[in-house]
Design a protein around this motif. Structure first.
Motif, PDB file in Angstrom:
ATOM      1  N   ASP A 126       0.839  -1.198   0.000  1.00 55.10           N
ATOM      2  CA  ASP A 126       0.000   0.000   0.000  1.00 55.10           C
ATOM      3  C   ASP A 126       0.879   1.255   0.000  1.00 55.10           C
ATOM      4  O   ASP A 126       0.661   2.182  -0.794  1.00 55.10           O
ATOM      5  CB  ASP A 126      -0.915  -0.030   1.231  1.00 55.10           C
ATOM      6  CG  ASP A 126      -2.007   1.010   1.189  1.00 55.10           C
ATOM      7  OD1 ASP A 126      -2.643   1.170   0.123  1.00 55.10           O
ATOM      8  OD2 ASP A 126      -2.238   1.678   2.224  1.00 55.10           O
TER       9      ASP A 126
ATOM     10  N   ILE B 160       2.665   1.637  -3.408  1.00 53.25           N
ATOM     11  CA  ILE B 160       1.773   2.188  -4.439  1.00 53.25           C
ATOM     12  C   ILE B 160       1.547   3.681  -4.199  1.00 53.25           C
ATOM     13  O   ILE B 160       1.571   4.476  -5.136  1.00 53.25           O
ATOM     14  CB  ILE B 160       0.438   1.412  -4.495  1.00 53.25           C
ATOM     15  CG1 ILE B 160       0.696  -0.034  -4.952  1.00 53.25           C
ATOM     16  CG2 ILE B 160      -0.551   2.098  -5.431  1.00 53.25           C
ATOM     17  CD1 ILE B 160      -0.495  -0.971  -4.815  1.00 53.25           C
ATOM     18  N   ASP B 161       1.363   4.066  -2.934  1.00 52.98           N
ATOM     19  CA  ASP B 161       1.172   5.487  -2.609  1.00 52.98           C
ATOM     20  C   ASP B 161       2.387   6.328  -2.985  1.00 52.98           C
ATOM     21  O   ASP B 161       2.258   7.510  -3.295  1.00 52.98           O
ATOM     22  CB  ASP B 161       0.869   5.673  -1.119  1.00 52.98           C
ATOM     23  CG  ASP B 161      -0.560   5.275  -0.759  1.00 52.98           C
ATOM     24  OD1 ASP B 161      -1.405   5.175  -1.680  1.00 52.98           O
ATOM     25  OD2 ASP B 161      -0.822   5.043   0.442  1.00 52.98           O
TER      26      ASP B 161
ATOM     27  N   LYS C 252       0.728   6.903 -11.358  1.00 51.20           N
ATOM     28  CA  LYS C 252       0.259   5.524 -11.253  1.00 51.20           C
ATOM     29  C   LYS C 252      -0.151   4.927 -12.605  1.00 51.20           C
ATOM     30  O   LYS C 252      -0.099   3.727 -12.797  1.00 51.20           O
ATOM     31  CB  LYS C 252      -0.876   5.436 -10.242  1.00 51.20           C
ATOM     32  CG  LYS C 252      -0.364   5.671  -8.825  1.00 51.20           C
ATOM     33  CD  LYS C 252      -1.466   5.657  -7.820  1.00 51.20           C
ATOM     34  CE  LYS C 252      -1.000   5.916  -6.417  1.00 51.20           C
ATOM     35  NZ  LYS C 252      -0.083   6.996  -6.192  1.00 51.20           N
ATOM     36  N   GLU C 253      -0.557   5.802 -13.526  1.00 51.71           N
ATOM     37  CA  GLU C 253      -0.938   5.329 -14.854  1.00 51.71           C
ATOM     38  C   GLU C 253       0.290   4.729 -15.531  1.00 51.71           C
ATOM     39  O   GLU C 253       1.346   5.335 -15.600  1.00 51.71           O
ATOM     40  CB  GLU C 253      -1.469   6.503 -15.686  1.00 51.71           C
ATOM     41  CG  GLU C 253      -2.068   6.069 -17.006  1.00 51.71           C
ATOM     42  CD  GLU C 253      -2.646   7.253 -17.767  1.00 51.71           C
ATOM     43  OE1 GLU C 253      -2.425   7.323 -18.987  1.00 51.71           O
ATOM     44  OE2 GLU C 253      -3.307   8.097 -17.128  1.00 51.71           O
TER      45      GLU C 253
ATOM     46  N   LEU D  28       1.318  -0.426 -13.568  1.00 53.18           N
ATOM     47  CA  LEU D  28       0.765  -1.716 -13.146  1.00 53.18           C
ATOM     48  C   LEU D  28       1.813  -2.830 -13.140  1.00 53.18           C
ATOM     49  O   LEU D  28       1.909  -3.580 -12.173  1.00 53.18           O
ATOM     50  CB  LEU D  28      -0.430  -2.110 -14.024  1.00 53.18           C
ATOM     51  CG  LEU D  28      -1.067  -3.465 -13.702  1.00 53.18           C
ATOM     52  CD1 LEU D  28      -1.542  -3.525 -12.251  1.00 53.18           C
ATOM     53  CD2 LEU D  28      -2.227  -3.745 -14.660  1.00 53.18           C
TER      54      LEU D  28
ATOM     55  N   ILE E 217       4.154  -2.482 -10.272  1.00 55.65           N
ATOM     56  CA  ILE E 217       3.457  -2.782  -9.019  1.00 55.65           C
ATOM     57  C   ILE E 217       3.279  -4.293  -8.865  1.00 55.65           C
ATOM     58  O   ILE E 217       3.480  -4.843  -7.771  1.00 55.65           O
ATOM     59  CB  ILE E 217       2.105  -2.042  -8.960  1.00 55.65           C
ATOM     60  CG1 ILE E 217       2.358  -0.534  -8.812  1.00 55.65           C
ATOM     61  CG2 ILE E 217       1.228  -2.569  -7.819  1.00 55.65           C
ATOM     62  CD1 ILE E 217       1.151   0.342  -9.051  1.00 55.65           C
TER      63      ILE E 217
ATOM     64  N   ILE F 215      -4.867  -4.579  -5.617  1.00 55.22           N
ATOM     65  CA  ILE F 215      -4.152  -3.695  -6.546  1.00 55.22           C
ATOM     66  C   ILE F 215      -5.134  -2.971  -7.460  1.00 55.22           C
ATOM     67  O   ILE F 215      -5.024  -1.763  -7.686  1.00 55.22           O
ATOM     68  CB  ILE F 215      -3.095  -4.491  -7.343  1.00 55.22           C
ATOM     69  CG1 ILE F 215      -1.981  -4.954  -6.399  1.00 55.22           C
ATOM     70  CG2 ILE F 215      -2.538  -3.657  -8.497  1.00 55.22           C
ATOM     71  CD1 ILE F 215      -1.041  -5.991  -7.001  1.00 55.22           C
TER      72      ILE F 215
ATOM     73  N   LYS G 219      -6.887  -0.301  -5.481  1.00 51.38           N
ATOM     74  CA  LYS G 219      -5.941   0.757  -5.119  1.00 51.38           C
ATOM     75  C   LYS G 219      -5.665   1.667  -6.326  1.00 51.38           C
ATOM     76  O   LYS G 219      -5.519   2.875  -6.183  1.00 51.38           O
ATOM     77  CB  LYS G 219      -4.645   0.118  -4.609  1.00 51.38           C
ATOM     78  CG  LYS G 219      -3.639   1.077  -4.087  1.00 51.38           C
ATOM     79  CD  LYS G 219      -4.036   1.614  -2.730  1.00 51.38           C
ATOM     80  CE  LYS G 219      -2.983   2.597  -2.254  1.00 51.38           C
ATOM     81  NZ  LYS G 219      -3.423   3.395  -1.152  1.00 51.38           N
ATOM     82  N   LEU G 220      -5.602   1.075  -7.517  1.00 49.73           N
ATOM     83  CA  LEU G 220      -5.328   1.852  -8.731  1.00 49.73           C
ATOM     84  C   LEU G 220      -6.598   2.341  -9.413  1.00 49.73           C
ATOM     85  O   LEU G 220      -6.523   3.045 -10.418  1.00 49.73           O
ATOM     86  CB  LEU G 220      -4.503   1.017  -9.715  1.00 49.73           C
ATOM     87  CG  LEU G 220      -3.104   0.611  -9.249  1.00 49.73           C
ATOM     88  CD1 LEU G 220      -2.437  -0.278 -10.281  1.00 49.73           C
ATOM     89  CD2 LEU G 220      -2.254   1.840  -8.964  1.00 49.73           C
ATOM     90  N   ASP G 221      -7.745   1.921  -8.896  1.00 47.25           N
ATOM     91  CA  ASP G 221      -9.044   2.276  -9.466  1.00 47.25           C
ATOM     92  C   ASP G 221      -9.130   1.856 -10.938  1.00 47.25           C
ATOM     93  O   ASP G 221      -9.477   2.650 -11.818  1.00 47.25           O
ATOM     94  CB  ASP G 221      -9.314   3.779  -9.308  1.00 47.25           C
ATOM     95  CG  ASP G 221     -10.784   4.113  -9.552  1.00 47.25           C
ATOM     96  OD1 ASP G 221     -11.640   3.226  -9.315  1.00 47.25           O
ATOM     97  OD2 ASP G 221     -11.068   5.244  -9.993  1.00 47.25           O
ATOM     98  N   ILE G 222      -8.758   0.590 -11.175  1.00 46.99           N
ATOM     99  CA  ILE G 222      -8.854   0.008 -12.520  1.00 46.99           C
ATOM    100  C   ILE G 222      -9.625  -1.307 -12.409  1.00 46.99           C
ATOM    101  O   ILE G 222      -9.727  -1.890 -11.325  1.00 46.99           O
ATOM    102  CB  ILE G 222      -7.457  -0.229 -13.156  1.00 46.99           C
ATOM    103  CG1 ILE G 222      -6.617  -1.190 -12.307  1.00 46.99           C
ATOM    104  CG2 ILE G 222      -6.733   1.091 -13.383  1.00 46.99           C
ATOM    105  CD1 ILE G 222      -5.280  -1.566 -12.935  1.00 46.99           C
TER     106      ILE G 222
END
Length: 160
Positions: free
Chosen positions: A15, A18-19, A24-25, A28, A31, A50, A53-56
């Protein structure tokens, strides 16, 4: 955080990792590499974490995980044995070497020994055709491997 069936400390570190990523785009794959390094594999719960967290979409994470052969959704043994099955290696008996590893380690249906010490994997090509057939164990390369060498290679990692 949602209640995942994963090591909470490792999840917290992931976490935080990733932060720490500014953009972030497009991150993946990095990560997923980091997550697999931390957990040893990418179980479904971890992929969902994941994705959220990435909103995908979870399907995108799953698609990348299953597309690249480096990623695994199953836990590996302590030692990873990879056998090259590229043309040069196959012609020089890689299939016989694979069978000998499976016989010596008593591996049947899955690819991990019952004691959890070894996982066997096959690769399309290592890129060392001059050393065919090639086997790697935890990244250490063994070239011109013969069926008779299998027991000696295993003993390097078992001490037996």
């Amino acid at each position: 955080m949602t209640d995942y069936k994963l090591d909470k400390e490792k999840l917290k570190k992931l976490d935080e990792y990733i932060d720490s990523i500014e953009k972030k785009e497009g991150a993946l794959i990095n990560i997923l590499h980091e997550a697999q390094d931390m957990f040893g594999y990418l179980p479904e719960d971890l992929q969902l974490f994941i994705a959220r967290k990435l909103d995908i979409p979870a399907a995108k994470v799953f698609g990348v995980t299953t597309f690249y052969s480096f990623f695994t959704m199953e836990p590996h043994g302590k030692h990873l044995i990879s056998i090259c099955m590229g043309t040069a290696c196959f012609v020089k008996g890689a299939d016989k070497i694979l069978n000998e590893f499976k016989n010596k380690l008593n591996i049947k249906d899955n690819n991990t020994s019952e004691d959890g010490l070894f996982t066997i994997d096959t690769l399309r090509c290592v890129g060392a055709c001059g050393l065919a057939p090639v086997v790697t164990v935890d990244g250490k390369v063994y070239g011109r491997v013969k069926v008779e060498d299998v027991e000696k290679i295993i003993s390097e990692y078992t001490g037996k």
